[in-house]
Design a protein around this motif. Structure first.
Motif, short mmCIF file in Angstrom:
data_model
loop_
_atom_site.label_atom_id
_atom_site.label_comp_id
_atom_site.label_asym_id
_atom_site.label_seq_id
_atom_site.Cartn_x
_atom_site.Cartn_y
_atom_site.Cartn_z
N ASP A 1 30.93 -5.14 54.88
CA ASP A 1 32.16 -4.54 55.37
C ASP A 1 32.71 -3.54 54.36
N ARG A 2 32.64 -3.88 53.06
CA ARG A 2 33.10 -2.94 52.03
C ARG A 2 32.25 -1.68 52.02
N ILE A 3 30.94 -1.87 52.18
CA ILE A 3 30.04 -0.72 52.25
C ILE A 3 30.41 0.15 53.44
N GLY A 4 30.72 -0.49 54.57
CA GLY A 4 31.11 0.26 55.76
C GLY A 4 32.39 1.05 55.56
N LYS A 5 33.35 0.45 54.85
CA LYS A 5 34.62 1.14 54.61
C LYS A 5 34.43 2.38 53.74
N VAL A 6 33.52 2.29 52.78
CA VAL A 6 33.33 3.39 51.84
C VAL A 6 32.38 4.45 52.39
N PHE A 7 31.24 4.00 52.94
CA PHE A 7 30.19 4.94 53.34
C PHE A 7 30.07 5.11 54.85
N GLY A 8 30.88 4.41 55.63
CA GLY A 8 30.74 4.45 57.07
C GLY A 8 29.94 3.25 57.55
N TYR A 9 30.18 2.86 58.79
CA TYR A 9 29.58 1.62 59.30
C TYR A 9 28.20 1.82 59.91
N GLY A 10 27.61 2.99 59.71
CA GLY A 10 26.29 3.24 60.29
C GLY A 10 25.25 2.25 59.81
N TYR A 11 25.24 1.98 58.48
CA TYR A 11 24.25 1.03 57.96
C TYR A 11 24.51 -0.37 58.49
N VAL A 12 25.78 -0.75 58.60
CA VAL A 12 26.12 -2.08 59.10
C VAL A 12 25.66 -2.25 60.54
N ILE A 13 25.84 -1.19 61.34
CA ILE A 13 25.34 -1.22 62.72
C ILE A 13 23.83 -1.41 62.72
N GLY A 14 23.15 -0.70 61.83
CA GLY A 14 21.70 -0.85 61.73
C GLY A 14 21.29 -2.27 61.42
N VAL A 15 21.98 -2.91 60.48
CA VAL A 15 21.67 -4.29 60.12
C VAL A 15 21.83 -5.21 61.32
N LEU A 16 22.94 -5.05 62.05
CA LEU A 16 23.21 -5.92 63.19
C LEU A 16 22.22 -5.69 64.33
N LEU A 17 21.94 -4.43 64.63
CA LEU A 17 21.02 -4.15 65.72
C LEU A 17 19.60 -4.62 65.39
N ASP A 18 19.21 -4.51 64.14
CA ASP A 18 17.87 -4.91 63.75
C ASP A 18 17.68 -6.42 63.77
N THR A 19 18.76 -7.18 63.68
CA THR A 19 18.63 -8.64 63.64
C THR A 19 18.98 -9.34 64.95
#
Length: 377
Positions: A80-98
């Motif tokens: 979530d902290r990564i998403g706040k700083v860099f955008g939630y694109g990577y977080v979406i990728g993690v969720l979709l991939d799992t």
């Protein structure tokens, strides 16, 4: 806890934690999303995960298994902290991939326990599949936005950061320990460590620059050839567009109508063919080769400097042990960071990284020691 309560198995607590984390992250993504249709989709996915949590908790309690709902894990909060700083694109990728792996795990567990399958297990997967098939109210533009975030951000930058620092640390620690073994931590270790840092960082930077630049040049050439084909043979490209649409399940007559409409706009037709026929994501061409090279240099250097630091102010075995301490701490942090991708325990991943790194250091130290004795003799 009642006397009849049974302590939960680790597999139950791990599954429950996964669902809690997914619900938390979907809610955080929805809160940050600017497009209402996309935000609504992520809120729905979060609601499904909450439903899974409630049902899992109730099922375990009905069996007398003591369970307490855990808060979002360290990994989820860090994402979530990564998403706040860099955008939630990577977080979406993690969720979709799992998502599919989570669903498969739930189905397997129910089959083993002879629990009827309700169909709710794959709700989140079905929603995503419906979106990708363009059968919902979310527009194609919005779907492209989701896909673009997933494909372009997808964790590559974070993986590159972690792996770059790991390469710098392990390779330079091995070099430093090899020279330290040969000299007992005296003359030459600092020079060798700094030379290894600079040589490795420059090599990584050059390799990254060549990789990004050559990929961009290749893709740009392919895209230019595709545009030339559209301009010189529009009928042939129109047939290709129709075939692409038919491959997606669109009826033949409708596919030809869509191809006729698309070919009227050269840029739009080119965009479709580049994406579907060549498999090129135009967003990936916007990255700077120089930025990638500089980032690789810095990340490698950050890892590589750790085993060298003690040799700036001391020498001998005191410097060797301190170098190992700095390196072990760095390895543990890197191992903990890897859990953002794997979901494993921080302690397991961190200590595994430390074990492998120190084993490499011990081997090179031993070789250096043998060579030092041989040369001295």
């Amino acid at each position: 806890m009642a006397a009849t309560d049974i302590l939960p198995d680790k597999k139950y607590t791990a599954s429950l934690q996964t669902e809690v984390d997914a619900a938390f992250l979907y809610e955080r993504i929805a809160a940050a999303e600017e497009v209402p249709a996309i935000a609504s989709m992520f809120r729905e996915l979060g609601a499904i995960e909450h439903e899974h949590v409630t049902k899992m908790e109730a099922g375990l309690r009905s069996k007398g298994i003591a369970i307490a709902l855990p808060p979002p894990s360290w990994r989820a909060r860090m994402l979530d902290r990564i998403g706040k700083v860099f955008g939630y694109g990577y977080v979406i990728g993690v969720l979709l991939d799992t998502e599919k792996s989570i669903t498969n795990a739930q189905l397997t567990q129910k089959e083993k326990s002879h629990i009827p399958i309700s169909g709710d297990e794959a709700n989140h997967v079905k929603i995503l599949q419906t979106l990708l098939n363009n059968k919902s109210k979310v527009t194609g533009e919005h779907l492209s936005r989701i896909e673009g975030k997933h494909r372009t951000i997808g964790g590559n930058a974070l993986r590159a950061a972690v792996l770059g620092a790991n390469d710098g640390l392990v390779s330079n620690m091995s070099l430093v320990m090899g020279v330290a073994g040969a000299t007992e931590g005296q003359s030459g270790v600092l020079l060798a460590g700094m030379a290894g840092l600079l040589a490795g960082a420059l090599s990584m930077a050059l390799g990254e620059w060549i990789s990004v630049k050559s990929s961009q040049e290749l893709y740009e050439r392919q895209m230019a050839l595709e545009m030339l084909e559209i301009e010189t043979n529009p009928e042939g490209e129109k047939r290709e567009l129709a075939l692409i649409y038919m491959a997606k399940g669109i009826p033949e007559a409708q596919a030809h109508q869509m191809a006729d409409a698309a070919i009227q706009d050269t840029e739009h037709a080119h965009e479709i063919l580049v994406k579907e026929e060549l498999g090129i994501n135009a967003e990936e061409l916007k990255g700077s080769a120089w930025e990638a090279a500089i980032a690789s240099f810095i990340l490698f250097a950050i890892g590589a400097i750790l085993p060298v630091i003690p040799f700036f102010y001391t020498s001998g075995y005191a410097a060797i042990f301190q170098s190992l301490g700095f390196s072990a701490a760095g390895l543990f942090v890197i191992g903990a960071a890897i859990t953002l991708f794997t979901g494993k325990s921080i302690w397991f991943s961190g200590f595994r990284q430390v074990l492998f790194g120190l084993a490499a250091a011990a081997i090179t130290f031993g070789i250096g020691k043998l060579l030092g004795v041989s040369i001295a003799g």
